[in-house]
Design a protein around this motif. Sequence first.
Motif, PDB file in Angstrom:
ATOM      1  N   MET A  60       0.961  -1.135  -0.005  1.00 59.29           N
ATOM      2  CA  MET A  60      -0.213  -0.082   0.125  1.00 59.29           C
ATOM      3  C   MET A  60       0.861   1.127  -0.114  1.00 59.29           C
ATOM      4  N   TYR A  93       2.297   1.936  -3.688  1.00 60.87           N
ATOM      5  CA  TYR A  93       1.141   2.417  -4.366  1.00 60.87           C
ATOM      6  C   TYR A  93       0.981   4.045  -3.994  1.00 60.87           C
ATOM      7  N   ARG A  94       1.084   4.372  -2.621  1.00 63.08           N
ATOM      8  CA  ARG A  94       0.730   5.636  -2.173  1.00 63.08           C
ATOM      9  C   ARG A  94       1.933   6.401  -2.504  1.00 63.08           C
ATOM     10  N   GLU A  95       3.192   6.080  -2.417  1.00 65.68           N
ATOM     11  CA  GLU A  95       4.307   6.638  -2.741  1.00 65.68           C
ATOM     12  C   GLU A  95       4.546   7.377  -4.043  1.00 65.68           C
ATOM     13  N   SER A 126      -3.163   4.261  -8.029  1.00 63.99           N
ATOM     14  CA  SER A 126      -4.510   4.043  -7.538  1.00 63.99           C
ATOM     15  C   SER A 126      -4.610   2.503  -7.317  1.00 63.99           C
TER      16      SER A 126
END
Length: 304
Positions: free
Chosen positions: A123, A126-128, A132
Motif C-alpha cells: 500500500m 502505491y501511495r508513494e 490508484s
Amino acid sequence: MKKIKRLTILPVFVAVSLLLSGCVQRTKSGKPYGLIYDHLAIPTQHVINWLTGVMGGSYGWAIIAITFIVRMILMPVMLKQAKNATIQQEKMASVRPQMASIQERQKNASSAEEKTALSQEMMALYRENGISMTGGIGCLPLLIQMPIFAALYAAIQYSPELSKTTFMNINLGKPSIILAVLTVLIYGGQAYLSLQGIAPEQKKQMQSMLFITPIMLGGMTFVSPAGLGLYFFVGGIFACLQTILVNAMRPRIRAEIEAELKKNPPKKVVSPKPISVAPKQKNNIPNTSISNRKRNAGKQQHKK
C-alpha cells in the motif's frame, strides 16, 4: 487488486439489474405506473416519438440517435477515465520489480504479522508513487447511464407502439438473439483493442475483467427488449472508437511518464518490522522479576 476491482464493479451491475427489472407496477386494468415509469419512461417515450418523426418514422433510427447523443455527451468523461487508466498502467509498470519482490515475500511469509507488514509495504508503494488501488478504472460512465437504461427499458417494454415496431426485421419489443450475439462480439472486440500496446504481465491481469463486460451486456441484451439491445450494440461501436483514440494517445502518454520518471524515479519503500507481542504469563507461573526484587530486598534487610 483484482478483488478490489470486482468488488467495485459488482454492486453497479446489481443496481443496473434492479433498475431495469423493477420499480414499474401495474394496476388491475394493466396500466403501468411507478417512479421509473412516470418520471423516466413517459418522457423517454415522448423523446423517441419526436425523434421517430425526425428520422422518417423509424423507431430504430430514433434509438440510434439517442445512443449517439448520450455517447457524445459521455465521450469526454470516458476519454478522461481511459487516459487515467493508461497512466496508472504505465506507473505500475515502473514499479513492477518492487511489486514482484513484495508478492514473492508474501508467498513465503510464515506469520500473520509478517503478511500484514508486507501488505502495508504494498500500500505504501502505491501511495508513494501515486498509483490508484483500482488502476484508474471507475464506474462513473455506467452510473450516469443507469437512468437511461431504466428509461429505455420501461419506455420500450410498456409502449404499445414501440413494442410492436420492427427495425431491420427485428422486433424492438422482444429479446433478440442476433443483437445479443452482436453485442458480445462488439464488446469482445473492444476488449481486444484495449489489450493492444500493453505489457504481457498487465494483459494477464486485465483479461479476466475486460471480458466480463461482453458477457454481462450480452446477457442483459438477451433478456431485454431488442430496443435496449440496439442501444447496447451501437454503444459498443462508440466504445471501440474510444479505445482506438486511447491507443493512439498511448505512445504520447508513455513518453510523458518516462520523462517524468527520469526526473523523479520510482520511490522505494521499506517494509515496517512486524511488532512481536510477548506472550502473557500464566497465573500459576510466578513473575521472576517480582520474586527477584523481594529476594534482593530481603538480603538488604539481613545485612542491616
